[in-house]
Design a protein around this motif. Structure first.
Motif, mmCIF file in Angstrom:
data_model
loop_
_atom_site.group_PDB
_atom_site.id
_atom_site.type_symbol
_atom_site.label_atom_id
_atom_site.label_comp_id
_atom_site.label_asym_id
_atom_site.label_seq_id
_atom_site.Cartn_x
_atom_site.Cartn_y
_atom_site.Cartn_z
ATOM 1 N N PRO A 88 0.855 -1.189 0.000
ATOM 2 C CA PRO A 88 0.000 0.000 0.000
ATOM 3 C C PRO A 88 0.893 1.243 0.000
ATOM 4 O O PRO A 88 1.834 1.327 0.796
ATOM 5 N N LEU A 89 0.627 2.169 -0.892
ATOM 6 C CA LEU A 89 1.485 3.336 -1.075
ATOM 7 C C LEU A 89 0.691 4.634 -1.006
ATOM 8 O O LEU A 89 -0.506 4.647 -1.249
ATOM 9 N N THR A 90 1.416 5.712 -0.721
ATOM 10 C CA THR A 90 0.884 7.061 -0.876
ATOM 11 C C THR A 90 1.708 7.722 -1.967
ATOM 12 O O THR A 90 2.938 7.670 -1.938
ATOM 13 N N ALA A 91 1.032 8.334 -2.932
ATOM 14 C CA ALA A 91 1.707 9.071 -3.997
ATOM 15 C C ALA A 91 1.643 10.552 -3.679
ATOM 16 O O ALA A 91 0.567 11.084 -3.395
ATOM 17 N N ALA A 92 2.814 11.193 -3.717
ATOM 18 C CA ALA A 92 2.892 12.650 -3.604
ATOM 19 C C ALA A 92 3.154 13.168 -5.010
ATOM 20 O O ALA A 92 4.178 12.844 -5.616
ATOM 21 N N PHE A 93 2.222 13.933 -5.543
ATOM 22 C CA PHE A 93 2.389 14.542 -6.855
ATOM 23 C C PHE A 93 3.112 15.870 -6.624
ATOM 24 O O PHE A 93 2.640 16.708 -5.855
ATOM 25 N N VAL A 94 4.273 16.030 -7.264
ATOM 26 C CA VAL A 94 5.212 17.091 -6.907
ATOM 27 C C VAL A 94 5.516 17.989 -8.108
ATOM 28 O O VAL A 94 5.916 17.506 -9.169
ATOM 29 N N ALA A 95 5.360 19.302 -7.905
ATOM 30 C CA ALA A 95 5.660 20.295 -8.945
ATOM 31 C C ALA A 95 7.170 20.379 -9.166
ATOM 32 O O ALA A 95 7.967 19.868 -8.379
ATOM 33 N N GLU A 96 7.550 21.064 -10.219
ATOM 34 C CA GLU A 96 8.952 21.173 -10.606
ATOM 35 C C GLU A 96 9.822 21.795 -9.513
ATOM 36 O O GLU A 96 10.994 21.470 -9.386
ATOM 37 N N ASP A 97 9.243 22.667 -8.699
ATOM 38 C CA ASP A 97 10.013 23.325 -7.636
ATOM 39 C C ASP A 97 10.032 22.540 -6.327
ATOM 40 O O ASP A 97 10.575 23.003 -5.328
ATOM 41 N N ARG A 99 7.249 21.441 -4.625
ATOM 42 C CA ARG A 99 6.009 21.618 -3.855
ATOM 43 C C ARG A 99 5.080 20.433 -4.069
ATOM 44 O O ARG A 99 4.805 20.026 -5.186
ATOM 45 N N ILE A 100 4.577 19.877 -2.961
ATOM 46 C CA ILE A 100 3.606 18.779 -3.051
ATOM 47 C C ILE A 100 2.257 19.365 -3.453
ATOM 48 O O ILE A 100 1.683 20.176 -2.730
ATOM 49 N N VAL A 101 1.778 18.958 -4.619
ATOM 50 C CA VAL A 101 0.509 19.435 -5.173
ATOM 51 C C VAL A 101 -0.662 18.708 -4.527
ATOM 52 O O VAL A 101 -1.665 19.322 -4.174
ATOM 53 N N ASN A 102 -0.552 17.391 -4.403
ATOM 54 C CA ASN A 102 -1.568 16.601 -3.712
ATOM 55 C C ASN A 102 -0.986 15.257 -3.322
ATOM 56 O O ASN A 102 0.021 14.817 -3.876
ATOM 57 N N LEU A 103 -1.620 14.644 -2.322
ATOM 58 C CA LEU A 103 -1.238 13.327 -1.808
ATOM 59 C C LEU A 103 -2.428 12.386 -1.968
ATOM 60 O O LEU A 103 -3.560 12.779 -1.697
ATOM 61 N N VAL A 104 -2.153 11.151 -2.399
ATOM 62 C CA VAL A 104 -3.225 10.182 -2.608
ATOM 63 C C VAL A 104 -2.797 8.819 -2.076
ATOM 64 O O VAL A 104 -1.748 8.302 -2.463
ATOM 65 N N ASP A 105 -3.616 8.241 -1.190
ATOM 66 C CA ASP A 105 -3.398 6.863 -0.746
ATOM 67 C C ASP A 105 -3.903 5.930 -1.831
ATOM 68 O O ASP A 105 -4.986 6.136 -2.385
ATOM 69 N N MET A 106 -3.096 4.903 -2.129
ATOM 70 C CA MET A 106 -3.444 3.961 -3.189
ATOM 71 C C MET A 106 -3.446 2.538 -2.625
ATOM 72 O O MET A 106 -2.533 2.165 -1.897
ATOM 73 N N HIS A 114 -5.229 7.361 -10.047
ATOM 74 C CA HIS A 114 -5.004 8.445 -9.088
ATOM 75 C C HIS A 114 -4.176 9.504 -9.807
ATOM 76 O O HIS A 114 -3.067 9.211 -10.257
ATOM 77 N N CYS A 115 -4.695 10.729 -9.898
ATOM 78 C CA CYS A 115 -4.067 11.753 -10.746
ATOM 79 C C CYS A 115 -3.657 12.994 -9.968
ATOM 80 O O CYS A 115 -4.220 13.302 -8.914
ATOM 81 N N SER A 116 -2.694 13.704 -10.544
ATOM 82 C CA SER A 116 -2.283 14.989 -9.978
ATOM 83 C C SER A 116 -3.372 16.021 -10.248
ATOM 84 O O SER A 116 -4.065 15.960 -11.258
#
Length: 152
Positions: A88-97, A99-106, A114-116
């Protein structure tokens, strides 16, 4: 017609993947050190299309301070799923700088997408609960060499 073609492609995807990638986990990718607040992360780097496709599939365990960062050539809306992923994972969608844009448990072994929430260049996968236990939320900044170009 399109739905049938998509279903056929989806069903044949395992056969299209190279044989060596079908049942083996990736544990020998290059690594980078990341940080978020006081916490350090030892991250494997998945940067080629095949490395990103395999990701953390078939891994049975992963140390708590370890993860995998997926690096894309350009920022775009990124979507991930958990086919053949046991952990079981959590994805952190991360901008170029960084910054964590959103977090999603998968959830493991699912094909839910699961999308940014906005275009990102990176996706960091960690054991599910790692971010929550450390009170790391949307808007937090990751540090490390990968993000140096985005801070200019």
């Amino acid at each position: 017609m399109f739905q049938r073609l998509a279903a056929l492609l989806l069903a044949s995807a395992p056969f299209l993947m190279p044989a060596h990638a079908q049942q083996q986990s990736q544990t020998d990718l290059p690594r980078t050190q990341l940080s978020v607040g006081l916490y350090k992360i030892d991250a494997q780097i998945a940067q080629t299309p095949l490395q990103r496709e395999i990701g953390l599939m078939f891994r049975k365990e992963m140390p708590q301070a370890e993860g995998m960062i997926f690096v894309f050539e350009q920022p775009a809306t990124q979507c991930f799923w958990m086919r053949n992923t046991i952990l079981p994972l959590t994805a952190a969608f991360v901008a170029e700088d960084g910054r964590i844009v959103n977090l999603v448990d998968m959830q493991p072994m699912t094909e839910n997408s699961h999308c940014s929430l906005e275009p990102v260049r990176y996706v960091l996968e960690m054991n599910q609960g790692w971010f929550a236990k450390k009170n790391i939320k949307k808007g937090a900044k990751l540090g490390g060499e990968l993000f140096a170009a985005g801070k200019r």
